[in-house]
Design an enzyme around this catalytic site. Structure first.
Site, PDB file in Angstrom:
ATOM      1  N   ASP A   9       0.907  -0.974   0.071  1.00 16.14           N
ATOM      2  CA  ASP A   9      -0.156   0.174  -0.349  1.00 16.14           C
ATOM      3  C   ASP A   9       0.738   1.212   0.335  1.00 16.14           C
ATOM      4  O   ASP A   9       2.002   0.901   0.319  1.00 16.14           O
ATOM      5  CB  ASP A   9      -1.116  -0.203   1.291  1.00 16.14           C
ATOM      6  CG  ASP A   9      -1.995   0.950   1.389  1.00 16.14           C
ATOM      7  OD1 ASP A   9      -2.216   1.200  -0.106  1.00 16.14           O
ATOM      8  OD2 ASP A   9      -2.837   0.873   2.150  1.00 16.14           O
ATOM      9  N   GLY A  10       0.568   2.269  -0.612  1.00 23.48           N
ATOM     10  CA  GLY A  10       1.271   3.317  -0.569  1.00 23.48           C
ATOM     11  C   GLY A  10      -0.013   4.967   0.271  1.00 23.48           C
ATOM     12  O   GLY A  10      -1.608   4.476  -0.025  1.00 23.48           O
ATOM     13  N   GLU A  47       2.617   4.218  -4.539  1.00 24.27           N
ATOM     14  CA  GLU A  47       1.690   3.051  -4.660  1.00 24.27           C
ATOM     15  C   GLU A  47       2.600   1.595  -5.311  1.00 24.27           C
ATOM     16  O   GLU A  47       3.099   0.589  -5.053  1.00 24.27           O
ATOM     17  CB  GLU A  47      -0.069   2.558  -5.252  1.00 24.27           C
ATOM     18  CG  GLU A  47      -0.701   3.457  -4.620  1.00 24.27           C
ATOM     19  CD  GLU A  47      -1.839   2.541  -3.696  1.00 24.27           C
ATOM     20  OE1 GLU A  47      -0.963   1.473  -3.456  1.00 24.27           O
ATOM     21  OE2 GLU A  47      -2.261   3.057  -2.914  1.00 24.27           O
ATOM     22  N   ASP A  70      -4.735  -2.251  -3.438  1.00 19.86           N
ATOM     23  CA  ASP A  70      -5.474  -1.700  -3.512  1.00 19.86           C
ATOM     24  C   ASP A  70      -5.807  -0.831  -4.945  1.00 19.86           C
ATOM     25  O   ASP A  70      -6.363   0.036  -4.570  1.00 19.86           O
ATOM     26  CB  ASP A  70      -6.581  -1.082  -1.462  1.00 19.86           C
ATOM     27  CG  ASP A  70      -5.522  -0.230  -1.547  1.00 19.86           C
ATOM     28  OD1 ASP A  70      -4.349   0.186  -2.455  1.00 19.86           O
ATOM     29  OD2 ASP A  70      -5.777   0.040  -0.204  1.00 19.86           O
ATOM     30  N   HIS A 125      -9.297  -0.205   2.796  1.00 17.46           N
ATOM     31  CA  HIS A 125      -9.891   0.319   3.633  1.00 17.46           C
ATOM     32  C   HIS A 125     -11.489  -0.372   3.764  1.00 17.46           C
ATOM     33  O   HIS A 125     -12.144  -0.006   4.684  1.00 17.46           O
ATOM     34  CB  HIS A 125     -10.238   1.865   3.825  1.00 17.46           C
ATOM     35  CG  HIS A 125      -8.599   2.645   3.165  1.00 17.46           C
ATOM     36  ND1 HIS A 125      -7.869   2.284   4.514  1.00 17.46           N
ATOM     37  CD2 HIS A 125      -8.475   2.710   1.509  1.00 17.46           C
ATOM     38  CE1 HIS A 125      -7.137   2.800   3.600  1.00 17.46           C
ATOM     39  NE2 HIS A 125      -7.740   3.398   2.679  1.00 17.46           N
ATOM     40  N   ASP A 135      -0.952  -0.263   5.171  1.00 20.26           N
ATOM     41  CA  ASP A 135      -1.942   0.829   4.875  1.00 20.26           C
ATOM     42  C   ASP A 135      -0.782   1.598   6.123  1.00 20.26           C
ATOM     43  O   ASP A 135      -0.432   3.251   5.892  1.00 20.26           O
ATOM     44  CB  ASP A 135      -3.088   1.469   5.151  1.00 20.26           C
ATOM     45  CG  ASP A 135      -2.952   2.859   5.120  1.00 20.26           C
ATOM     46  OD1 ASP A 135      -3.413   3.728   4.459  1.00 20.26           O
ATOM     47  OD2 ASP A 135      -4.627   3.160   6.114  1.00 20.26           O
TER      48      ASP A 135
END
Length: 149
Positions: A9-10, A47, A70, A125, A135
């Protein structure tokens, strides 16, 4: 065949702004966590950086790797064959402009050739434990960067 699972994740605090990335690599019972940050970047770059750094962290080649992200940006680039079209068009998009983040896309493509890599979408999320953890790694990297000022 060795199978590696990677979650990435970024995140960005402002877009552009300070950004962070996080990744968790899983192999059997082994787990490796990595993260980092940049002072001025975008969410898309973070990301991509998360996936790149995770693939760089692999110690061998010829592995079966599944990357969960994501990022629709990354997933669509592979599932919708954007990346192949970009390459065929000299790294130009459908508007004949240079592909955004071309440097990172080229690095990612190069790294993917070393293993059998599948990119899979995970809903962000939405309670996926490892996605949420990545995250948090990314956000913690941003906080650490801000504290170093």
């Amino acid at each position: 065949m060795k199978k590696i699972v990677i979650y990435t994740d970024g995140a960005c605090s402002g877009n552009p702004g300070p950004g962070g990335w996080g990744a968790v690599l899983l192999y059997g019972e082994h787990r490796k966590e990595i993260s980092g940050a940049e002072k001025e970047t975008t969410n898309q770059r973070m990301e991509l950086t998360a996936v790149i750094e995770a693939l760089k962290a692999l110690k061998r080649e010829g592995l079966d790797v599944t990357v969960y992200t994501d990022s629709a940006y990354i997933v669509n680039a592979f599932k919708e064959n954007w990346i192949e079209r970009w390459q065929q068009n000299g790294w130009k998009n459908s508007q004949k402009k240079e592909v955004a983040n071309k440097d990172l896309w080229q690095e990612l493509w190069h790294l993917m050739q070393k293993n059998r890599v599948k990119i899979e979408k995970v809903k962000g999320h939405a309670g996926d434990e490892l996605n949420e953890y990545c995250d948090q790694l990314a956000r913690n990297a941003i906080l650490k960067l801000k504290q170093e000022k």
